[in-house]
Scaffold this active site. Structure first.
Site, PDB file in Angstrom:
ATOM      1  N   ARG A 262       0.832  -1.218   0.000  1.00  0.00           N
ATOM      2  CA  ARG A 262       0.000   0.000   0.000  1.00  0.00           C
ATOM      3  C   ARG A 262       0.863   1.263   0.000  1.00  0.00           C
ATOM      4  O   ARG A 262       0.493   2.279  -0.590  1.00  0.00           O
ATOM      5  CB  ARG A 262      -0.961  -0.046   1.184  1.00  0.00           C
TER       6      ARG A 262
ATOM      7  N   HIS B  99      -6.550   8.340  11.157  1.00  0.00           N
ATOM      8  CA  HIS B  99      -6.159   6.925  11.211  1.00  0.00           C
ATOM      9  C   HIS B  99      -4.673   6.714  10.957  1.00  0.00           C
ATOM     10  O   HIS B  99      -4.246   5.600  10.684  1.00  0.00           O
ATOM     11  CB  HIS B  99      -6.997   6.106  10.216  1.00  0.00           C
TER      12      HIS B  99
HETATM   13  C1  BV8 Z   1     -12.232   2.268  18.159  1.00  0.00           C
HETATM   14  C2  BV8 Z   1      -6.763   1.572   9.029  1.00  0.00           C
HETATM   15  C3  BV8 Z   1     -12.328   2.206  20.527  1.00  0.00           C
HETATM   16  C4  BV8 Z   1      -6.025   0.529   8.476  1.00  0.00           C
HETATM   17  C5  BV8 Z   1      -9.033   1.824   9.401  1.00  0.00           C
HETATM   18  C6  BV8 Z   1     -20.035  -1.959  15.334  1.00  0.00           C
HETATM   19  C7  BV8 Z   1     -20.736  -0.776  15.189  1.00  0.00           C
HETATM   20  C8  BV8 Z   1     -20.075   0.464  15.258  1.00  0.00           C
HETATM   21  C9  BV8 Z   1     -18.722   0.506  15.491  1.00  0.00           C
HETATM   22  C10 BV8 Z   1     -18.031  -0.663  15.631  1.00  0.00           C
HETATM   23  C11 BV8 Z   1     -18.684  -1.886  15.563  1.00  0.00           C
HETATM   24  N1  BV8 Z   1     -17.748  -2.840  15.727  1.00  0.00           N
HETATM   25  C12 BV8 Z   1     -16.538  -2.270  15.886  1.00  0.00           C
HETATM   26  C13 BV8 Z   1     -16.701  -0.943  15.838  1.00  0.00           C
HETATM   27  C14 BV8 Z   1     -15.664   0.076  15.950  1.00  0.00           C
HETATM   28  C15 BV8 Z   1     -14.791   0.114  14.740  1.00  0.00           C
HETATM   29  C16 BV8 Z   1     -15.675   0.353  13.527  1.00  0.00           C
HETATM   30  O1  BV8 Z   1     -16.096   1.451  13.244  1.00  0.00           O
HETATM   31  N2  BV8 Z   1     -15.948  -0.696  12.771  1.00  0.00           N
HETATM   32  C17 BV8 Z   1     -16.852  -0.576  11.633  1.00  0.00           C
HETATM   33  C18 BV8 Z   1     -16.210  -1.236  10.423  1.00  0.00           C
HETATM   34  C19 BV8 Z   1     -18.159  -1.186  11.994  1.00  0.00           C
HETATM   35  N3  BV8 Z   1     -13.886   1.218  14.931  1.00  0.00           N
HETATM   36  C20 BV8 Z   1     -12.705   1.035  15.526  1.00  0.00           C
HETATM   37  O2  BV8 Z   1     -12.299  -0.062  15.874  1.00  0.00           O
HETATM   38  C21 BV8 Z   1     -11.917   2.278  15.796  1.00  0.00           C
HETATM   39  N4  BV8 Z   1     -11.409   2.302  17.129  1.00  0.00           N
HETATM   40  O3  BV8 Z   1     -13.442   2.259  18.065  1.00  0.00           O
HETATM   41  O4  BV8 Z   1     -11.558   2.279  19.356  1.00  0.00           O
HETATM   42  C22 BV8 Z   1     -11.368   2.259  21.687  1.00  0.00           C
HETATM   43  C23 BV8 Z   1     -11.498   3.288  22.593  1.00  0.00           C
HETATM   44  C24 BV8 Z   1     -10.637   3.350  23.690  1.00  0.00           C
HETATM   45  C25 BV8 Z   1      -9.659   2.384  23.855  1.00  0.00           C
HETATM   46  C26 BV8 Z   1      -9.524   1.365  22.943  1.00  0.00           C
HETATM   47  C27 BV8 Z   1     -10.377   1.307  21.837  1.00  0.00           C
HETATM   48  C28 BV8 Z   1     -10.690   2.289  14.918  1.00  0.00           C
HETATM   49  C29 BV8 Z   1     -11.053   2.468  13.499  1.00  0.00           C
HETATM   50  C30 BV8 Z   1      -9.835   2.153  12.693  1.00  0.00           C
HETATM   51  C31 BV8 Z   1      -9.991   2.601  11.349  1.00  0.00           C
HETATM   52  N5  BV8 Z   1      -8.862   2.222  10.575  1.00  0.00           N
HETATM   53  N6  BV8 Z   1      -8.103   1.275   8.763  1.00  0.00           N
HETATM   54  C32 BV8 Z   1      -5.616   0.823   7.094  1.00  0.00           C
HETATM   55  O5  BV8 Z   1      -6.082   1.737   6.425  1.00  0.00           O
HETATM   56  O6  BV8 Z   1      -4.767   0.038   6.736  1.00  0.00           O
HETATM   57  S1  BV8 Z   1     -10.592   1.998   8.724  1.00  0.00           S
HETATM   58  C33 BV8 Z   1     -10.611   2.079   7.027  1.00  0.00           C
HETATM   59  O7  BV8 Z   1     -11.903   2.573   6.784  1.00  0.00           O
HETATM   60  C34 BV8 Z   1      -9.757   3.004   6.270  1.00  0.00           C
HETATM   61  O8  BV8 Z   1      -8.545   3.242   6.829  1.00  0.00           O
HETATM   62  C35 BV8 Z   1     -10.552   4.284   6.139  1.00  0.00           C
HETATM   63  O9  BV8 Z   1      -9.882   5.286   6.852  1.00  0.00           O
HETATM   64  C36 BV8 Z   1     -11.847   3.965   6.825  1.00  0.00           C
HETATM   65  C37 BV8 Z   1     -13.050   4.566   6.291  1.00  0.00           C
HETATM   66  O10 BV8 Z   1     -13.364   4.047   5.023  1.00  0.00           O
HETATM   67  P1  BV8 Z   1     -13.710   5.071   3.867  1.00  0.00           P
HETATM   68  O11 BV8 Z   1     -12.617   6.019   3.786  1.00  0.00           O
HETATM   69  O12 BV8 Z   1     -15.068   5.588   4.068  1.00  0.00           O
HETATM   70  O13 BV8 Z   1     -13.629   4.112   2.581  1.00  0.00           O
HETATM   71  P2  BV8 Z   1     -14.721   3.154   1.956  1.00  0.00           P
HETATM   72  O14 BV8 Z   1     -14.015   2.258   1.007  1.00  0.00           O
HETATM   73  O15 BV8 Z   1     -15.541   2.522   2.980  1.00  0.00           O
HETATM   74  O16 BV8 Z   1     -15.697   4.113   1.153  1.00  0.00           O
HETATM   75  C38 BV8 Z   1     -15.272   4.785  -0.014  1.00  0.00           C
HETATM   76  C39 BV8 Z   1     -16.373   5.722  -0.431  1.00  0.00           C
HETATM   77  O17 BV8 Z   1     -15.899   6.479  -1.520  1.00  0.00           O
HETATM   78  C40 BV8 Z   1     -17.648   5.022  -0.906  1.00  0.00           C
HETATM   79  O18 BV8 Z   1     -18.765   5.647  -0.280  1.00  0.00           O
HETATM   80  C41 BV8 Z   1     -17.660   5.288  -2.409  1.00  0.00           C
HETATM   81  O19 BV8 Z   1     -18.991   5.414  -2.942  1.00  0.00           O
HETATM   82  C42 BV8 Z   1     -16.912   6.586  -2.499  1.00  0.00           C
HETATM   83  N7  BV8 Z   1     -16.252   6.862  -3.778  1.00  0.00           N
HETATM   84  C43 BV8 Z   1     -15.795   5.985  -4.707  1.00  0.00           C
HETATM   85  N8  BV8 Z   1     -15.230   6.657  -5.723  1.00  0.00           N
HETATM   86  C44 BV8 Z   1     -15.317   7.972  -5.445  1.00  0.00           C
HETATM   87  C45 BV8 Z   1     -15.969   8.111  -4.199  1.00  0.00           C
HETATM   88  N9  BV8 Z   1     -16.221   9.310  -3.652  1.00  0.00           N
HETATM   89  C46 BV8 Z   1     -15.819  10.394  -4.308  1.00  0.00           C
HETATM   90  N10 BV8 Z   1     -15.167  10.349  -5.511  1.00  0.00           N
HETATM   91  C47 BV8 Z   1     -14.909   9.169  -6.091  1.00  0.00           C
HETATM   92  N11 BV8 Z   1     -14.270   9.133  -7.294  1.00  0.00           N
END
Ligand code: BV8
Ligand code: ZN
Length: 271
Positions: A75, A147
Site C-alpha cells: 500500500r 487513522h
Molecule cells: C475504536 C486503518 C475504541 C487501516 C481503518 C459496530 C458498530 C459500530 C462501530 C463498531 C462496531 N464494531 C466495531 C466498531 C468500531 C470500529 C468500527 O467502526 N468498525 C466498523 C467497520 C463497523 N472502529 C474502531 O475499531 C476504531 N477504534 O473504536 O476504538 C477504543 C477506545 C478506547 C480504547 C480502545 C479502543 C478504529 C477504526 C480504525 C480505522 N482504521 N483502517 C488501514 O487503512 O490500513 S478503517 C478504514 O476505513 C480506512 O482506513 C478508512 O480510513 C476507513 C473509512 O473508510 P472510507 O474512507 O469511508 O472508505 P470506503 O471504502 O468505505 O468508502 C469509499 C467511499 O468512496 C464510498 O462511499 C464510495 O462510494 C466513495 N467513492 C468511490 N469513488 C469515489 C468516491 N467518492 C468520491 N469520488 C470518487 N471518485
C-alpha cells in the site's frame, strides 16, 4: 464538470460554503480513488481481496508481523506512486486561502499532506525577489490524519514515532524495520480496528461542535468514531454537504448530496 452533476445542487452547496464561517472537511478513501488508489469497501475495494480482520488489527500484527508489513509495504508503494488529484489540490488551496477551514481525513495515503506541500512554496508576487512559503503567511494547514499515515512508523516498545519512506523488506521477520532508539520492531503508525484514535479525534470533535458546515467527500461513513464527526456538526446546528457517487448513511442528513466523483465536483464547490 460532467453533465450528470446537479447544477442547482452545486449552486446551493457553493452558497452554503460561502456563508459558512467555519468549515470542517471530512474525507475518506473515495477522494483518492481519482488518484488511482483502491477504496476499501467498493466493488474493487481493498478489503474484498484481503480480510481486514487478518491485517488491520493489533492481533494480526502480533500473530504475523511479516504478513501485515507486506500488505502495508504494497500500500505504501501504491500511495507513493500516485499524485494528489484536483480535489486534494482544491481543498489544500481552500484551506490556505480561507480562515476557518479544517481538513480531517480518514485516509492514510498522505495525499492531502502532499497537496498542501505542493502549494506551500508559491511563486513570489511580481517585483518581490523571494519565494513565499504559504506557511509563513497563513498556512501549510496540514490535515488531521485520524487513522495515521502509511509513511510514519512507531515503535512497538518505546514512545518513538517518526517519518519513514524507505522501502520495507518484508521477506522475513528479521528484515522488518527496527527502532532507532531501542531496536525493537517498528509498526505502521496506523490506527487499527479496536485501537483508540488519539488526539486528532478530540480536536476533530471540538472543531465539529463549532463548525457551520461539514463538507463530506468520498467516505462510506461506516467506520466509527470518524463517521460521527459529520453528525456532531449536524446536531450542533451546522449543515452537511456530501460528495459521493453513491448514497451513504449521511445522505438523509445532508442539505445537499452531490452524486459524482471528488475530482469532478470538489473544485467546482471550493474553487
Ligand atoms: C475504536 C486503518 C475504541 C487501516 C481503518 C459496530 C458498530 C459500530 C462501530 C463498531 C462496531 N464494531 C466495531 C466498531 C468500531 C470500529 C468500527 O467502526 N468498525 C466498523 C467497520 C463497523 N472502529 C474502531 O475499531 C476504531 N477504534 O473504536 O476504538 C477504543 C477506545 C478506547 C480504547 C480502545 C479502543 C478504529 C477504526 C480504525 C480505522 N482504521 N483502517 C488501514 O487503512 O490500513 S478503517 C478504514 O476505513 C480506512 O482506513 C478508512 O480510513 C476507513 C473509512 O473508510 P472510507 O474512507 O469511508 O472508505 P470506503 O471504502 O468505505 O468508502 C469509499 C467511499 O468512496 C464510498 O462511499 C464510495 O462510494 C466513495 N467513492 C468511490 N469513488 C469515489 C468516491 N467518492 C468520491 N469520488 C470518487 N471518485
Ligand atoms: Zn523503540
Amino acid at each position: 464538470m460532467s453533465d450528470e452533476i446537479d447544477p442547482q445542487g452545486v449552486e446551493h452547496a457553493r452558497e452554503l460554503l460561502s456563508e459558512a464561517g467555519t468549515v470542517l472537511v471530512l474525507t475518506g478513501a473515495g477522494i483518492s480513488a481519482d488518484s488511482g488508489l483502491a477504496t476499501f469497501r467498493g466493488a474493487d475495494g481493498l478489503w474484498r481481496n484481503y480480510r481486514a480482520q487478518e491485517l488491520a488489527t493489533p492481533e494480526a500484527f502480533a500473530r504475523d508481523p511479516r504478513l501485515v508489513w507486506e500488505w502495508y509495504g504494497m500500500r505504501r508503494e501504491a500511495a507513493a506512486s500516485c499524485e494528489p488529484n484536483a480535489a486534494h489540490l482544491a481543498l489544500a488551496r481552500f484551506a490556505i486561502e480561507r480562515d476557518g477551514i479544517t481538513i480531517v481525513t480518514q485516509n492514510v495515503d498522505g495525499l492531502h499532506t502532499r497537496a498542501a506541500e505542493m502549494l506551500a512554496v508559491e511563486q513570489p508576487p511580481a517585483g518581490e525577489g523571494r519565494v513565499v512559503r504559504a506557511d509563513e503567511n497563513k498556512a501549510a494547514r496540514l490535515p488531521l490524519e485520524l487513522h495515521g499515515c502509511l509513511f510514519r512508523v512507531r515503535c512497538t516498545q518505546c514512545e518513538a514515532r517518526y517519518g519513514h519512506r524507505e522501502p520495507i523488506d518484508a521477506s522475513a521477520v528479521n528484515t522488518l524495520p527496527t527502532c532507532r532508539s531501542c531496536s525493537s520492531m517498528l509498526r505502521p503508525d496506523i490506527v487499527w480496528f479496536g485501537e483508540p484514535l488519539g488526539q486528532a479525534i478530540e480536536i476533530a470533535f471540538s472543531v465539529a461542535q463549532e463548525a457551520d458546515l461539514c463538507l463530506v467527500v468520498g467516505t462510506s461513513a461506516v467506520v466509527q468514531p470518524a463517521a460521527s464527526i459529520a453528525t456532531v456538526v449536524r446536531q450542533a446546528g451546522g449543515s452537511i454537504v456530501e460528495v459521493n457517487p453513491e448514497p451513504t448513511p449521511l445522505t438523509s442528513l445532508a442539505a445537499v448530496s452531490l452524486r459524482g466523483g471528488a475530482a469532478d465536483v470538489v473544485p467546482s464547490l471550493v474553487g
